[in-house]
Design a protein around this motif. Structure first.
Motif, PDB file in Angstrom:
ATOM      1  N   THR A   1       0.879  -1.311   0.129  1.00 18.66           N
ATOM      2  CA  THR A   1       0.136   0.084  -0.221  1.00 18.66           C
ATOM      3  C   THR A   1       0.427   1.090   0.353  1.00 18.66           C
ATOM      4  O   THR A   1       1.809   1.127   0.536  1.00 18.66           O
ATOM      5  N   LEU A   2      -0.062   2.776  -0.628  1.00 17.79           N
ATOM      6  CA  LEU A   2       0.914   3.841  -0.496  1.00 17.79           C
ATOM      7  C   LEU A   2       0.039   4.714  -0.102  1.00 17.79           C
ATOM      8  O   LEU A   2      -0.544   4.796   0.397  1.00 17.79           O
ATOM      9  N   ASN A   3       0.576   5.690   0.116  1.00  8.50           N
ATOM     10  CA  ASN A   3       0.055   7.117   1.413  1.00  8.50           C
ATOM     11  C   ASN A   3      -0.881   7.430   0.438  1.00  8.50           C
ATOM     12  O   ASN A   3      -1.950   7.998   0.143  1.00  8.50           O
ATOM     13  N   HIS A   4       0.033   7.823  -1.422  1.00  7.62           N
ATOM     14  CA  HIS A   4      -0.713   8.201  -2.155  1.00  7.62           C
ATOM     15  C   HIS A   4      -0.158   8.032  -3.402  1.00  7.62           C
ATOM     16  O   HIS A   4       1.034   7.389  -3.501  1.00  7.62           O
ATOM     17  N   PRO A   5      -0.611   7.892  -5.126  1.00  5.87           N
ATOM     18  CA  PRO A   5      -0.154   8.222  -6.344  1.00  5.87           C
ATOM     19  C   PRO A   5       1.355   8.278  -6.223  1.00  5.87           C
ATOM     20  O   PRO A   5       2.166   7.729  -7.200  1.00  5.87           O
ATOM     21  N   GLY A   6       2.083   9.363  -5.614  1.00  7.32           N
ATOM     22  CA  GLY A   6       2.734  10.423  -5.673  1.00  7.32           C
ATOM     23  C   GLY A   6       4.076   9.013  -5.171  1.00  7.32           C
ATOM     24  O   GLY A   6       5.539   9.232  -5.413  1.00  7.32           O
ATOM     25  N   ASP A   7       4.010   8.345  -4.342  1.00 10.10           N
ATOM     26  CA  ASP A   7       4.612   7.341  -4.009  1.00 10.10           C
ATOM     27  C   ASP A   7       5.503   6.940  -4.953  1.00 10.10           C
ATOM     28  O   ASP A   7       6.877   6.334  -4.688  1.00 10.10           O
ATOM     29  N   LEU A   8       4.972   6.146  -5.348  1.00 12.06           N
ATOM     30  CA  LEU A   8       5.455   5.293  -7.052  1.00 12.06           C
ATOM     31  C   LEU A   8       5.719   5.963  -7.973  1.00 12.06           C
ATOM     32  O   LEU A   8       7.137   6.272  -8.356  1.00 12.06           O
ATOM     33  N   GLN A   9       5.373   7.258  -7.951  1.00 16.79           N
ATOM     34  CA  GLN A   9       5.726   8.503  -9.288  1.00 16.79           C
ATOM     35  C   GLN A   9       6.922   9.156  -9.229  1.00 16.79           C
ATOM     36  O   GLN A   9       7.505   9.090 -10.460  1.00 16.79           O
ATOM     37  N   ALA A  10       7.464   9.148  -7.857  1.00 14.76           N
ATOM     38  CA  ALA A  10       8.421   9.869  -7.767  1.00 14.76           C
ATOM     39  C   ALA A  10       9.758   9.048  -8.488  1.00 14.76           C
ATOM     40  O   ALA A  10      10.492   9.485  -9.114  1.00 14.76           O
ATOM     41  N   SER A  11       9.642   8.103  -8.260  1.00 19.20           N
ATOM     42  CA  SER A  11      10.673   6.684  -8.844  1.00 19.20           C
ATOM     43  C   SER A  11      10.446   7.647 -11.005  1.00 19.20           C
ATOM     44  O   SER A  11      11.588   7.382 -11.227  1.00 19.20           O
ATOM     45  N   TYR A  12       9.844   6.763 -11.049  1.00 19.18           N
ATOM     46  CA  TYR A  12       9.234   7.564 -12.959  1.00 19.18           C
ATOM     47  C   TYR A  12      10.303   9.178 -12.671  1.00 19.18           C
ATOM     48  O   TYR A  12      11.018   9.054 -14.231  1.00 19.18           O
ATOM     49  N   ASP A  13       9.694   9.383 -12.332  1.00 18.94           N
ATOM     50  CA  ASP A  13      10.411  10.943 -11.738  1.00 18.94           C
ATOM     51  C   ASP A  13      12.035  10.882 -12.523  1.00 18.94           C
ATOM     52  O   ASP A  13      10.883  11.869 -13.489  1.00 18.94           O
ATOM     53  N   LEU A  14      11.674  10.098 -11.390  1.00 22.64           N
ATOM     54  CA  LEU A  14      12.971  10.472 -11.410  1.00 22.64           C
ATOM     55  C   LEU A  14      14.480   9.510 -12.444  1.00 22.64           C
ATOM     56  O   LEU A  14      15.258   9.639 -12.518  1.00 22.64           O
ATOM     57  N   GLY A  15      13.333   8.556 -13.731  1.00 21.58           N
ATOM     58  CA  GLY A  15      13.793   8.167 -15.114  1.00 21.58           C
ATOM     59  C   GLY A  15      14.023   6.044 -14.492  1.00 21.58           C
ATOM     60  O   GLY A  15      14.856   5.955 -15.242  1.00 21.58           O
ATOM     61  N   TYR A  16      13.602   6.177 -13.446  1.00 18.26           N
ATOM     62  CA  TYR A  16      14.059   4.924 -12.642  1.00 18.26           C
ATOM     63  C   TYR A  16      13.172   3.948 -13.685  1.00 18.26           C
ATOM     64  O   TYR A  16      12.437   4.005 -13.855  1.00 18.26           O
ATOM     65  N   ASN A  17      13.698   2.468 -13.635  1.00 18.42           N
ATOM     66  CA  ASN A  17      12.808   1.517 -13.833  1.00 18.42           C
ATOM     67  C   ASN A  17      12.216   1.116 -12.585  1.00 18.42           C
ATOM     68  O   ASN A  17      13.291   0.681 -12.340  1.00 18.42           O
TER      69      ASN A  17
END
Length: 314
Positions: free
Chosen positions: A185-201
């Motif tokens: 579970t996450l606090n909000h979708p941004g918890d996962l989006q942060a890695s995508y925003d950094l360019g990580y796979n």
């Protein structure tokens, strides 16, 4: 005689305090175990400061030969265990400096370090050291969490933020970072989006299940290639039924067998370092978590030995 000493030479309970009774020094060491017992950046349970010695104790039941890879990983790398870095429990930045200095010295001398954490904040110190020696590197990251969350109680340095800090410091090649096994579970979708925003796979547990690890591994190989690579492994990647002794449990993970098969398949990378983090002995009464951690360190050493043997054969 092959070393470390196997249980048929000296009983398992006769320990020197090092991993598999490794020596503390060797003039031609290519691999080094070191403890990084810092855990006061953890957000929930603490106790990972006791993990290095618990993992070493669990290693006493392991034998030196890896039958699948066909190597004596510690003998063939003249491996050593240099003990624990004397961290400062209440000061993460001074502890970072001490850990970075130790890892840098090993890497600069041509050794591959295997760090025994400690919470996951310790990896930032190793990445800083690696970038000094190799420049920005690739990273394979096994975890149930991305650890790219910016702050916690307005604090920027904690075990949930090492890989956003590493990005900010230019330590990694973002497109060559793979975060594998993310779930929960996450606090909000941004918890996962942060890695995508950094360019990580980011490759979640459901995606690994759907695609199969063989397909994931092909993507990782094609992307990372021969780039110097650090492998960091959070024990909570594994399902709590197999690794209950950790700080932030997430159900629905992989079994110990599945985990070992994945790690064993990671041959052919240009490894420059490894670490194993987030083992909490106080929550591991039967020592199954520590034993799995010790076995994974054996696997890392085997991957390092294969790399070193391959370089000698060129």
């Amino acid at each position: 005689m092959k070393y470390p000493l196997s249980p048929d030479v000296k009983p398992e309970f006769c320990t020197t305090g090092t991993f598999m009774r490794l020596p503390s020094e060797h003039s031609d060491a290519k691999l080094a175990i070191l403890g990084m017992p810092f855990d006061t950046a953890a957000s929930f349970r603490v106790g990972a400061r006791f993990a290095p010695q618990a993992i070493r104790q669990a290693s006493m039941t392991l034998f030196p030969y890896h039958p699948i890879h066909g190597v004596y990983p510690f003998d063939e790398t003249n491996a050593i265990d240099i003990g624990d870095i004397p961290v400062i429990p209440h000061n993460i930045h001074r502890s970072y400096d001490l850990m970075e200095e130790s890892v840098f010295k090993l890497m600069k001398n041509g050794m591959i370090p295997i760090g025994l954490g400690g919470d996951h904040s310790v990896t930032l110190a190793s990445l800083r050291a690696a970038a000094k020696v190799y420049g920005p590197i690739a990273m394979i990251h096994f975890d149930s969490h991305t650890d790219t969350w910016d702050t916690y109680y307005d604090e920027k340095y904690w075990h949930g933020s090492p890989f956003i800090r590493a990005h900010e410091e230019g330590l990694l090649q973002p497109e060559k970072v793979f975060q594998i096994g993310i779930r929960g579970t996450l606090n909000h979708p941004g918890d996962l989006q942060a890695s995508y925003d950094l360019g990580y796979n980011v490759i979640s547990t459901p995606e690994v299940r759907r695609r199969g690890f063989k397909d994931v591994l092909q993507q990782v190989r094609e992307t990372i290639g021969s780039t110097p690579c650090f492998l960091t492994f959070d024990i909570d990647f594994v399902d709590p039924s197999c690794a209950p002794g950790t700080g932030t449990l997430e159900v629905g993970g992989f079994s110990s067998l599945e985990t070992l098969e994945m790690v064993r398949s990671l041959t052919g990378f240009n490894y420059i370092g490894f670490d194993l983090v987030e083992v909490l002995p106080p929550y591991d009464p039967t020592q199954i978590t520590s034993l799995l951690a010790a076995t994974l360190v054996h696997e890392f050493a085997s991957l390092a030995a294969l790399k070193i043997k391959g370089e000698k054969g060129k």
